[in-house]
Design a protein around this motif. Sequence first.
Motif, PDB file in Angstrom:
ATOM      1  N   PRO A  14      -6.230  -4.574  -7.305  1.00 22.43           N
ATOM      2  CA  PRO A  14      -5.438  -4.231  -6.121  1.00 22.43           C
ATOM      3  C   PRO A  14      -5.823  -2.878  -5.514  1.00 22.43           C
ATOM      4  O   PRO A  14      -5.736  -2.690  -4.311  1.00 22.43           O
ATOM      5  CB  PRO A  14      -3.995  -4.212  -6.634  1.00 22.43           C
ATOM      6  CG  PRO A  14      -4.015  -5.083  -7.841  1.00 22.43           C
ATOM      7  CD  PRO A  14      -5.370  -4.885  -8.454  1.00 22.43           C
ATOM      8  N   SER A  15      -6.282  -1.952  -6.340  1.00 24.22           N
ATOM      9  CA  SER A  15      -6.659  -0.645  -5.788  1.00 24.22           C
ATOM     10  C   SER A  15      -7.905  -0.761  -4.911  1.00 24.22           C
ATOM     11  O   SER A  15      -8.082   0.007  -3.972  1.00 24.22           O
ATOM     12  CB  SER A  15      -6.858   0.389  -6.898  1.00 24.22           C
ATOM     13  OG  SER A  15      -7.931   0.030  -7.732  1.00 24.22           O
ATOM     14  N   CYS A  16      -8.756  -1.737  -5.197  1.00 23.24           N
ATOM     15  CA  CYS A  16      -9.921  -1.986  -4.342  1.00 23.24           C
ATOM     16  C   CYS A  16      -9.457  -2.420  -2.952  1.00 23.24           C
ATOM     17  O   CYS A  16      -9.993  -1.989  -1.939  1.00 23.24           O
ATOM     18  CB  CYS A  16     -10.808  -3.080  -4.931  1.00 23.24           C
ATOM     19  SG  CYS A  16     -11.573  -2.648  -6.490  1.00 23.24           S
ATOM     20  N   ALA A  17      -8.455  -3.276  -2.915  1.00 26.08           N
ATOM     21  CA  ALA A  17      -7.904  -3.743  -1.648  1.00 26.08           C
ATOM     22  C   ALA A  17      -7.313  -2.575  -0.863  1.00 26.08           C
ATOM     23  O   ALA A  17      -7.527  -2.457   0.344  1.00 26.08           O
ATOM     24  CB  ALA A  17      -6.833  -4.805  -1.907  1.00 26.08           C
ATOM     25  N   SER A  18      -6.616  -1.694  -1.535  1.00 29.44           N
ATOM     26  CA  SER A  18      -6.021  -0.522  -0.880  1.00 29.44           C
ATOM     27  C   SER A  18      -7.097   0.397  -0.323  1.00 29.44           C
ATOM     28  O   SER A  18      -6.955   0.949   0.772  1.00 29.44           O
ATOM     29  CB  SER A  18      -5.151   0.256  -1.863  1.00 29.44           C
ATOM     30  OG  SER A  18      -4.087  -0.529  -2.304  1.00 29.44           O
ATOM     31  N   LYS A  19      -8.168   0.548  -1.070  1.00 32.47           N
ATOM     32  CA  LYS A  19      -9.279   1.406  -0.644  1.00 32.47           C
ATOM     33  C   LYS A  19      -9.920   0.858   0.632  1.00 32.47           C
ATOM     34  O   LYS A  19     -10.164   1.600   1.584  1.00 32.47           O
ATOM     35  CB  LYS A  19     -10.312   1.490  -1.761  1.00 32.47           C
ATOM     36  CG  LYS A  19     -11.502   2.351  -1.460  1.00 32.47           C
ATOM     37  CD  LYS A  19     -12.444   2.378  -2.655  1.00 32.47           C
ATOM     38  CE  LYS A  19     -13.663   3.225  -2.399  1.00 32.47           C
ATOM     39  NZ  LYS A  19     -14.576   3.242  -3.547  1.00 32.47           N
ATOM     40  N   ILE A  20     -10.188  -0.446   0.654  1.00 30.28           N
ATOM     41  CA  ILE A  20     -10.784  -1.074   1.835  1.00 30.28           C
ATOM     42  C   ILE A  20      -9.877  -0.872   3.043  1.00 30.28           C
ATOM     43  O   ILE A  20     -10.325  -0.471   4.119  1.00 30.28           O
ATOM     44  CB  ILE A  20     -11.033  -2.581   1.605  1.00 30.28           C
ATOM     45  CG1 ILE A  20     -12.103  -2.777   0.533  1.00 30.28           C
ATOM     46  CG2 ILE A  20     -11.426  -3.277   2.901  1.00 30.28           C
ATOM     47  CD1 ILE A  20     -12.225  -4.207   0.032  1.00 30.28           C
ATOM     48  N   GLU A  21      -8.594  -1.145   2.864  1.00 30.02           N
ATOM     49  CA  GLU A  21      -7.630  -1.025   3.953  1.00 30.02           C
ATOM     50  C   GLU A  21      -7.607   0.399   4.514  1.00 30.02           C
ATOM     51  O   GLU A  21      -7.661   0.598   5.728  1.00 30.02           O
ATOM     52  CB  GLU A  21      -6.248  -1.425   3.460  1.00 30.02           C
ATOM     53  CG  GLU A  21      -5.244  -1.628   4.570  1.00 30.02           C
ATOM     54  CD  GLU A  21      -3.960  -2.262   4.057  1.00 30.02           C
ATOM     55  OE1 GLU A  21      -2.915  -1.625   4.222  1.00 30.02           O
ATOM     56  OE2 GLU A  21      -4.012  -3.371   3.498  1.00 30.02           O
ATOM     57  N   VAL A  33      -5.029  -3.629   9.976  1.00 27.35           N
ATOM     58  CA  VAL A  33      -5.851  -4.129   8.870  1.00 27.35           C
ATOM     59  C   VAL A  33      -4.924  -4.674   7.794  1.00 27.35           C
ATOM     60  O   VAL A  33      -3.951  -4.030   7.426  1.00 27.35           O
ATOM     61  CB  VAL A  33      -6.714  -3.007   8.238  1.00 27.35           C
ATOM     62  CG1 VAL A  33      -7.547  -3.562   7.089  1.00 27.35           C
ATOM     63  CG2 VAL A  33      -7.594  -2.338   9.262  1.00 27.35           C
ATOM     64  N   GLU A  34      -5.246  -5.864   7.291  1.00 29.93           N
ATOM     65  CA  GLU A  34      -4.489  -6.438   6.187  1.00 29.93           C
ATOM     66  C   GLU A  34      -5.491  -7.008   5.181  1.00 29.93           C
ATOM     67  O   GLU A  34      -6.317  -7.847   5.531  1.00 29.93           O
ATOM     68  CB  GLU A  34      -3.573  -7.550   6.683  1.00 29.93           C
ATOM     69  CG  GLU A  34      -2.756  -8.185   5.580  1.00 29.93           C
ATOM     70  CD  GLU A  34      -1.896  -9.337   6.069  1.00 29.93           C
ATOM     71  OE1 GLU A  34      -1.060  -9.788   5.269  1.00 29.93           O
ATOM     72  OE2 GLU A  34      -2.062  -9.796   7.210  1.00 29.93           O
ATOM     73  N   VAL A  35      -5.445  -6.508   3.965  1.00 25.63           N
ATOM     74  CA  VAL A  35      -6.325  -7.011   2.914  1.00 25.63           C
ATOM     75  C   VAL A  35      -5.516  -7.963   2.034  1.00 25.63           C
ATOM     76  O   VAL A  35      -4.475  -7.583   1.510  1.00 25.63           O
ATOM     77  CB  VAL A  35      -6.912  -5.860   2.063  1.00 25.63           C
ATOM     78  CG1 VAL A  35      -7.807  -6.423   0.965  1.00 25.63           C
ATOM     79  CG2 VAL A  35      -7.696  -4.885   2.941  1.00 25.63           C
ATOM     80  N   LEU A  36      -6.000  -9.192   1.924  1.00 23.48           N
ATOM     81  CA  LEU A  36      -5.331 -10.206   1.122  1.00 23.48           C
ATOM     82  C   LEU A  36      -6.058 -10.282  -0.220  1.00 23.48           C
ATOM     83  O   LEU A  36      -7.112 -10.907  -0.345  1.00 23.48           O
ATOM     84  CB  LEU A  36      -5.372 -11.559   1.835  1.00 23.48           C
ATOM     85  CG  LEU A  36      -4.792 -11.555   3.257  1.00 23.48           C
ATOM     86  CD1 LEU A  36      -5.057 -12.874   3.943  1.00 23.48           C
ATOM     87  CD2 LEU A  36      -3.313 -11.242   3.215  1.00 23.48           C
ATOM     88  N   PHE A  37      -5.504  -9.594  -1.201  1.00 21.45           N
ATOM     89  CA  PHE A  37      -6.131  -9.486  -2.520  1.00 21.45           C
ATOM     90  C   PHE A  37      -6.374 -10.858  -3.145  1.00 21.45           C
ATOM     91  O   PHE A  37      -7.460 -11.146  -3.650  1.00 21.45           O
ATOM     92  CB  PHE A  37      -5.281  -8.611  -3.439  1.00 21.45           C
ATOM     93  CG  PHE A  37      -5.775  -8.552  -4.849  1.00 21.45           C
ATOM     94  CD1 PHE A  37      -6.933  -7.847  -5.153  1.00 21.45           C
ATOM     95  CD2 PHE A  37      -5.109  -9.201  -5.874  1.00 21.45           C
ATOM     96  CE1 PHE A  37      -7.413  -7.801  -6.462  1.00 21.45           C
ATOM     97  CE2 PHE A  37      -5.574  -9.153  -7.178  1.00 21.45           C
ATOM     98  CZ  PHE A  37      -6.729  -8.451  -7.466  1.00 21.45           C
TER      99      PHE A  37
END
Length: 71
Positions: A14-21, A33-37
């Motif tokens: 999940p932290s990867c998703a937060s980083k991308i966002e 921006v919405e990252v769907l983990f």
Amino acid sequence: MTNKTFQLETLTCPSCASKIEAVVKRIKGINEVEVLFSSSKVKVSFDEGAANEGEIKKTIEALGFDVLGVK
């Protein structure tokens, strides 16, 4: 406003998703921006006059994530 969905290789945390966002939000012209983990997708809404699909893809890949496709 243009909407695109970037399909990534499997996100492992999940932290990867937060980083991308957080990083994609900094691109000029990005509206949302919405990252769907769970599905490894990044949904982006942006102004094509200020940002473009290639720039967003390049930014995601610079973080170490492969973009498999864009819809």
